[in-house]
Enzyme design. Structure first.
Site, PDB file in Angstrom:
ATOM      1  N   GLY A   8       0.784  12.333   2.780  1.00 53.82           N
ATOM      2  CA  GLY A   8       1.475  13.537   3.249  1.00 53.82           C
ATOM      3  C   GLY A   8       2.378  13.235   4.422  1.00 53.82           C
ATOM      4  N   GLY A  11       5.158  15.642   5.714  1.00 52.07           N
ATOM      5  CA  GLY A  11       4.829  16.967   6.234  1.00 52.07           C
ATOM      6  C   GLY A  11       4.996  17.059   7.737  1.00 52.07           C
ATOM      7  N   GLN A  12       4.705  18.236   8.278  1.00 49.57           N
ATOM      8  CA  GLN A  12       4.950  18.496   9.708  1.00 49.57           C
ATOM      9  C   GLN A  12       4.235  17.467  10.590  1.00 49.57           C
ATOM     10  OE1 GLN A  12       3.247  22.118  11.342  1.00 49.57           O
ATOM     11  NE2 GLN A  12       4.614  22.082  13.122  1.00 49.57           N
ATOM     12  N   ARG A  36       6.121  14.636  -3.315  1.00 54.68           N
ATOM     13  CA  ARG A  36       7.240  15.457  -3.795  1.00 54.68           C
ATOM     14  C   ARG A  36       8.388  15.542  -2.794  1.00 54.68           C
ATOM     15  NH1 ARG A  36       5.413  20.685  -7.169  1.00 54.68           N
ATOM     16  NH2 ARG A  36       3.843  19.685  -8.435  1.00 54.68           N
ATOM     17  N   TYR A 143      -6.824  28.096   0.742  1.00 55.81           N
ATOM     18  CA  TYR A 143      -6.626  26.980   1.684  1.00 55.81           C
ATOM     19  C   TYR A 143      -7.861  26.833   2.577  1.00 55.81           C
ATOM     20  CZ  TYR A 143      -4.297  24.638   5.716  1.00 55.81           C
ATOM     21  OH  TYR A 143      -3.939  23.795   6.739  1.00 55.81           O
ATOM     22  N   LYS A 147     -10.616  23.867   2.991  1.00 56.66           N
ATOM     23  CA  LYS A 147     -10.888  23.202   4.277  1.00 56.66           C
ATOM     24  C   LYS A 147     -12.396  23.153   4.550  1.00 56.66           C
ATOM     25  CE  LYS A 147      -6.802  21.940   5.566  1.00 56.66           C
ATOM     26  NZ  LYS A 147      -6.474  20.508   5.408  1.00 56.66           N
ATOM     27  N   ILE A 173       0.391  24.383  14.653  1.00 54.96           N
ATOM     28  CA  ILE A 173       1.040  23.295  15.398  1.00 54.96           C
ATOM     29  C   ILE A 173       2.518  23.638  15.607  1.00 54.96           C
ATOM     30  CG2 ILE A 173       1.576  20.822  15.432  1.00 54.96           C
ATOM     31  CD1 ILE A 173      -1.420  21.367  15.474  1.00 54.96           C
TER      32      ILE A 173
HETATM   33  C1  AKB Z   1      -1.034  27.204   8.288  1.00 57.61           C
HETATM   34  O1  AKB Z   1      -0.504  28.132   8.918  1.00 57.61           O
HETATM   35  O2  AKB Z   1      -1.330  27.275   7.089  1.00 57.61           O
HETATM   36  C2  AKB Z   1      -1.386  25.942   9.040  1.00 57.61           C
HETATM   37  C3  AKB Z   1      -2.787  25.948   9.532  1.00 57.61           C
HETATM   38  C4  AKB Z   1      -3.168  26.781  10.697  1.00 57.61           C
HETATM   39  O3  AKB Z   1      -3.613  25.266   8.998  1.00 57.61           O
HETATM   40  N1  AKB Z   1      -0.466  25.756  10.113  1.00 57.61           N
END
Ligand code: AKB
Length: 321
Positions: A8, A11-12, A36, A143, A147, A173
Site C-alpha cells: 500500500g 496510499g497516504q 492499483r 472497515y 480492523k 492522519i
Molecule cells: C478513515 O477515515 O477511514 C481513516 C481512518 C480513521 O482509519 N482515516
C-alpha cells in the site's frame, strides 16, 4: 539485515513512511509495493519498487522471497467510506489481504509484521472520551470490523503462532498529500488545507462539532517506527495500541486556519454516510498503554500541525501550478 516491504505504498501513509524508512535503513533496504494506484515519483525514484496485489497469496510469497524480506509494513487498505460503498473489495483487501500477508510472512520466516489498525475499530457502544485501550469495540462499519479482525488476528499470530505482529489504532492522519483524498471519513482535515490555500474556502462534509482524534503525519511515522523497533519483551499488547496526539472539530480546525488566513471561510454540506461513521468513533483516546509499553509520545499539537501544513501545502501547490 533483511529488507523491509511496505504494501500500500501509494496510499497516504505509505507515501511518507517509505522515504522515512529509506532514510533510516538505506534506500535499497525498503521495497515499496503498490497495486492499483500508481506509486508517487518520490517513492519510485528513492529505491526498489514492485507490484503486489495482497489478495493474491502467491504474489506476496514471491515478493518476500525475491527481496529477502524480514519486516512487512502492511498498509494496503480500503478506507472507511469507500469500504461501505464497495463491500466486496473492502472484504478482499481488508480481511483476505491481511490474512494472506500474515500467512505468507509466517510461511517465509518473516520476523515482524506491522499492520496498523484504526480508531474505526471502535463503535457506538464504546466509551468515547477518552476511549480506553481495552474496552467494548463492536464497530458498525465494514472497515472497522476488518480492523478488529486484524487486531485479533495479529494478537493470535503473536501469541500462538510465533510471528511478531504489531499494530496501532491510528486516528485521522493529516498530511501534505499530492492528491485530494476521497476514501476516508477524516479526509476533511486534509481537504480543508487544499481549499484554504487554493480558494480560501472549503465545504466540509462533517458537522462543525464532530470531535475526532487526529494526528499529524510526522507523529504517525514516528509511532509506526517506534512500535516496530520496540523491545518485544516489554509489550503486553501487540496489534491493538491506542495512540493519541490531538482531538479537534471541523469548526476548531477552521478557526485555527482563519487565525493564519483571515479570509478563510468554511460552510457545511453534511454527507450522511461519513457523518454516521464519525459519530460512531471515539472523540479522544487514552494512549497510556502505548506510552508505558514502548514510550509513545506525540510531538505536534493542532497549532504546530496547522503552521507546518500551511507551509508545506503552499510549497507543494505552488510547485504543481
Ligand atoms: C478513515 O477515515 O477511514 C481513516 C481512518 C480513521 O482509519 N482515516
Amino acid at each position: 539485515m533483511k529488507r523491509i516491504l511496505v504494501t500500500g505504498a501509494a496510499g497516504q501513509i505509505g507515501q511518507d513512511l517509505v522515504p522515512a524508512l529509506r532514510e533510516r535503513y538505506g534506500s535499497d533496504m525498503v521495497v515499496a509495493a503498490g497495486h492499483r494506484k500508481p506509486l508517487p515519483g518520490s517513492v519510485i525514484r528513492g529505491g526498489p519498487t514492485t507490484a503486489v496485489d495482497v489478495t493474491d497469496y502467491g504474489q506476496i510469497v514471491d515478493t518476500i522471497r525475491k527481496y529477502g524480506i524480514g519486516t512487512i509494513h502492511h498498509l494496503s487498505t480500503i478506507l472507511s467510506a469507500l469500504a461501505e460503498q464497495e463491500r466486496q473489495r473492502g472484504h478482499e483487501v481488508n480481511i483476505n489481504g491481511l490474512y494472506n500477508v500474515l500467512e505468507a510472512a509466517h510461511a517465509c520466516g518473516v520476523e515482524r509484521v506491522v499492520a496498523p489498525s484504526s480508531i474505526a475499530a471502535f463503535g457506538p457502544e464504546t466509551p468515547r472520551e477518552p476511549t480506553p485501550n481495552d474496552t467494548i469495540q463492536k464497530p458498525n462499519t465494514l472497515y472497522g470490523i476488518a480492523k478488529v479482525f486484524g487486531e485479533l488476528l495479529g494478537n493470535y499470530y503473536s501469541t500462538k503462532v510465533g510471528l511478531d505482529v504489531r499494530g496501532l489504532r491510528l486516528p485521522g492522519i493529516v498530511s501534505c498529500m499530492d492528491q485530494e483524498p476521497t476514501a476516508g471519513t477524516t479526509d476533511y482535515a486534509v481537504l480543508i488545507f487544499f481549499g484554504a490555500i487554493r480558494e480560501k474556502r472549503y465545504t466540509c462534509f462533517l458537522k462543525p462539532d464532530t470531535r475526532l482524534p487526529m494526528m499529524y503525519m510526522p507523529d504517525a511515522i514516528k509511532a509506526i517506527i517506534d512500535l516496530a523497533e520496540a523491545d518485544f519483551a516489554r509489550l503486553r499488547h501487540h496489534a491493538d495500541f491506542n495512540v493519541a496526539a490531538m482531538s479537534f472539530t471541523p469548526a476548531e480546525l477552521a478557526g485555527a486556519i482563519r487565525k493564519r488566513i483571515p479570509e478563510f471561510e468554511m460552510d457545511y454540506e453534511i454527507d450522511p454516510l461519513r457523518q454516521a461513521i464519525a459519530d460512531s468513533w471515539p472523540r479522544s483516546l487514552d494512549d497510556s498503554a502505548a506510552r508505558r509499553e514502548w514510550g509513545w509520545e506525540p510531538g505536534y499539537d493542532m497549532d504546530g500541525m496547522v503552521d507546518d501544513m500551511l507551509d508545506k501545502m503552499r510549497k507543494k501547490l505552488q510547485k504543481a501550478d
